[in-house]
Design an enzyme around this catalytic site. Sequence first.
Site, PDB file in Angstrom:
ATOM      1  N   GLY A  99       2.728   2.619  10.724  1.00  0.00           N
ATOM      2  CA  GLY A  99       3.644   3.748  10.535  1.00  0.00           C
ATOM      3  C   GLY A  99       4.364   4.163  11.804  1.00  0.00           C
ATOM      4  O   GLY A  99       4.972   5.240  11.851  1.00  0.00           O
ATOM      5  N   ASN A 105       0.859  -1.184   0.000  1.00  0.00           N
ATOM      6  CA  ASN A 105       0.000   0.000   0.000  1.00  0.00           C
ATOM      7  C   ASN A 105       0.897   1.237   0.000  1.00  0.00           C
ATOM      8  O   ASN A 105       1.459   1.595   1.029  1.00  0.00           O
ATOM      9  CB  ASN A 105      -0.902  -0.032   1.246  1.00  0.00           C
ATOM     10  CG  ASN A 105      -1.747   1.224   1.382  1.00  0.00           C
ATOM     11  OD1 ASN A 105      -1.811   2.046   0.457  1.00  0.00           O
ATOM     12  ND2 ASN A 105      -2.400   1.378   2.529  1.00  0.00           N
ATOM     13  N   TRP A 106       0.995   1.857  -1.165  1.00  0.00           N
ATOM     14  CA  TRP A 106       1.908   3.010  -1.293  1.00  0.00           C
ATOM     15  C   TRP A 106       1.366   4.256  -0.606  1.00  0.00           C
ATOM     16  O   TRP A 106       2.074   5.238  -0.430  1.00  0.00           O
ATOM     17  CB  TRP A 106       2.155   3.331  -2.767  1.00  0.00           C
ATOM     18  CG  TRP A 106       2.838   2.244  -3.550  1.00  0.00           C
ATOM     19  CD1 TRP A 106       3.319   1.044  -3.074  1.00  0.00           C
ATOM     20  CD2 TRP A 106       3.113   2.246  -4.955  1.00  0.00           C
ATOM     21  NE1 TRP A 106       3.872   0.324  -4.099  1.00  0.00           N
ATOM     22  CE2 TRP A 106       3.763   1.029  -5.260  1.00  0.00           C
ATOM     23  CE3 TRP A 106       2.876   3.168  -5.986  1.00  0.00           C
ATOM     24  CZ2 TRP A 106       4.174   0.714  -6.570  1.00  0.00           C
ATOM     25  CZ3 TRP A 106       3.286   2.852  -7.283  1.00  0.00           C
ATOM     26  CH2 TRP A 106       3.933   1.636  -7.561  1.00  0.00           C
ATOM     27  N   LYS A 107       0.088   4.235  -0.236  1.00  0.00           N
ATOM     28  CA  LYS A 107      -0.570   5.427   0.332  1.00  0.00           C
ATOM     29  C   LYS A 107      -0.343   6.613  -0.617  1.00  0.00           C
ATOM     30  O   LYS A 107      -0.281   6.407  -1.840  1.00  0.00           O
ATOM     31  CB  LYS A 107      -0.079   5.686   1.765  1.00  0.00           C
ATOM     32  CG  LYS A 107      -0.220   4.403   2.621  1.00  0.00           C
ATOM     33  CD  LYS A 107      -0.030   4.603   4.086  1.00  0.00           C
ATOM     34  CE  LYS A 107      -0.167   3.250   4.794  1.00  0.00           C
ATOM     35  NZ  LYS A 107      -0.081   3.348   6.244  1.00  0.00           N
ATOM     36  N   HIS A 148      -9.586   0.826   5.209  1.00  0.00           N
ATOM     37  CA  HIS A 148      -8.269   1.089   5.823  1.00  0.00           C
ATOM     38  C   HIS A 148      -8.454   2.046   7.002  1.00  0.00           C
ATOM     39  O   HIS A 148      -9.271   2.966   6.932  1.00  0.00           O
ATOM     40  CB  HIS A 148      -7.311   1.683   4.791  1.00  0.00           C
ATOM     41  CG  HIS A 148      -5.897   1.700   5.280  1.00  0.00           C
ATOM     42  ND1 HIS A 148      -5.447   2.668   6.149  1.00  0.00           N
ATOM     43  CD2 HIS A 148      -4.866   0.856   5.072  1.00  0.00           C
ATOM     44  CE1 HIS A 148      -4.176   2.399   6.448  1.00  0.00           C
ATOM     45  NE2 HIS A 148      -3.801   1.314   5.802  1.00  0.00           N
ATOM     46  N   GLU A 203      -6.848   4.498   7.970  1.00  0.00           N
ATOM     47  CA  GLU A 203      -6.693   5.929   7.646  1.00  0.00           C
ATOM     48  C   GLU A 203      -7.960   6.476   7.004  1.00  0.00           C
ATOM     49  O   GLU A 203      -8.327   7.639   7.224  1.00  0.00           O
ATOM     50  CB  GLU A 203      -5.462   6.114   6.732  1.00  0.00           C
ATOM     51  CG  GLU A 203      -4.172   5.940   7.535  1.00  0.00           C
ATOM     52  CD  GLU A 203      -2.980   5.434   6.744  1.00  0.00           C
ATOM     53  OE1 GLU A 203      -2.983   5.501   5.505  1.00  0.00           O
ATOM     54  OE2 GLU A 203      -2.033   4.921   7.399  1.00  0.00           O
ATOM     55  N   GLY A 260       3.056  -0.998   4.243  1.00  0.00           N
ATOM     56  CA  GLY A 260       3.068   0.412   3.871  1.00  0.00           C
ATOM     57  C   GLY A 260       4.468   0.854   3.528  1.00  0.00           C
ATOM     58  O   GLY A 260       4.973   0.634   2.425  1.00  0.00           O
ATOM     59  N   GLY A 261       5.143   1.472   4.477  1.00  0.00           N
ATOM     60  CA  GLY A 261       6.457   2.087   4.252  1.00  0.00           C
ATOM     61  C   GLY A 261       7.459   1.199   3.536  1.00  0.00           C
ATOM     62  O   GLY A 261       8.128   1.646   2.582  1.00  0.00           O
ATOM     63  N   SER A 279       3.781  -1.711  10.180  1.00  0.00           N
ATOM     64  CA  SER A 279       5.240  -1.656  10.304  1.00  0.00           C
ATOM     65  C   SER A 279       5.929  -2.982   9.970  1.00  0.00           C
ATOM     66  O   SER A 279       6.950  -3.318  10.566  1.00  0.00           O
ATOM     67  CB  SER A 279       5.645  -1.189  11.713  1.00  0.00           C
ATOM     68  OG  SER A 279       5.154   0.115  11.966  1.00  0.00           O
ATOM     69  N   GLU A 331      -4.817  -4.886  10.768  1.00  0.00           N
ATOM     70  CA  GLU A 331      -3.823  -3.838  10.949  1.00  0.00           C
ATOM     71  C   GLU A 331      -4.122  -3.093  12.250  1.00  0.00           C
ATOM     72  O   GLU A 331      -4.979  -2.198  12.275  1.00  0.00           O
ATOM     73  CB  GLU A 331      -3.875  -2.835   9.782  1.00  0.00           C
ATOM     74  CG  GLU A 331      -3.555  -3.439   8.439  1.00  0.00           C
ATOM     75  CD  GLU A 331      -3.056  -2.384   7.447  1.00  0.00           C
ATOM     76  OE1 GLU A 331      -1.914  -2.528   6.995  1.00  0.00           O
ATOM     77  OE2 GLU A 331      -3.785  -1.420   7.161  1.00  0.00           O
TER      78      GLU A 331
HETATM   79  P1  13P Z   1       3.208   0.691   7.557  1.00  0.00           P
HETATM   80  O1  13P Z   1       3.758  -0.620   7.026  1.00  0.00           O
HETATM   81  O2  13P Z   1       3.904   1.883   7.001  1.00  0.00           O
HETATM   82  O3  13P Z   1       3.092   0.681   9.034  1.00  0.00           O
HETATM   83  O4  13P Z   1       1.706   0.796   6.989  1.00  0.00           O
HETATM   84  C1  13P Z   1       0.838  -0.263   7.197  1.00  0.00           C
HETATM   85  C2  13P Z   1      -0.406   0.008   6.439  1.00  0.00           C
HETATM   86  O5  13P Z   1      -1.211   0.822   6.843  1.00  0.00           O
HETATM   87  C3  13P Z   1      -0.621  -0.724   5.191  1.00  0.00           C
HETATM   88  O6  13P Z   1      -1.930  -0.570   4.738  1.00  0.00           O
END
Ligand code: 13P
Length: 250
Positions: A173, A9-11, A95, A97, A233-234, A212, A167
């Site tokens: 994050g 997930n590149w956000k 998600h 967020e 994510g990251g 993470s 998650e």
């Molecule tokens: P991180 O891996 O950056 O914590 O993000 C997780 C995430 O929200 C993937 O959808």
Amino acid sequence: MAKMIVAGNWKMNASKEAVTALLSELKQGAVSVTNAQLVVFPPFPYLAQAQAELSGTSIAIGVQNICAASKGAYTGEVSLAMAKEFGVSYVLVGHSERRALYAEDDAQVAAKFIATQAMQLTPILCVGETLKQREQGLTISVVTGQIQAVIDAAGANSFDNAVVAYEPVWAIGTGLTASPAQAQEVHQAIRAHVADVAPEHAVGLKILYGGSVTATSAEELFTQADIDGGLVGGASLQADSFLAIGQAAK
Ligand code: 13P
């Protein structure tokens, strides 16, 4: 054993140049990932680029959000039919967020889930508790409640073509990862909850862990009985770390 899913997930992180660089490295490295289906989730403007770069490869494409309505006066939204034209096969719904920053509630999440399946695409339903909820001992009830809201709206059979991503909000994050045992406990509870209503879909249901995830933490997380991959994510923004997480799928 069925392949795991390792989803990136590149956000809201990308540029044309970065997408070209990342996808070309992923294409080259994908042969080293034999036990996971890799999926990338670019921001909408880069879908055409992703489709062109990834055509003929084993890497699938998803979107980070979708509009449940099919067309019309929904300024700023993107429909499933539009996403599908760009080779999308997975859709993130719910998600944390989206839930926290855009006030998406269980009803909206369920509507997106239903609309995604109606277009023959696979929803990845994201669930997870906040730190406060965990401290109050509410983790399992929050997470199974989020699953049940979709079952209530979409029916018991709806987990036939769906993926769940656990998650924990406090792990996203933050560099904090749920321990393998903490994650396994919740994954097992999710599978048991689905088994109560649809035993025939619970066994094969893929439940991804997110929060993470790194190549190091993935090694042990992926050995847990009810963890079927990761939502990253990251670490999905760099080809080497994303591929290393894919290689951790055994
Ligand atoms: P991180 O891996 O950056 O914590 O993000 C997780 C995430 O929200 C993937 O959808």
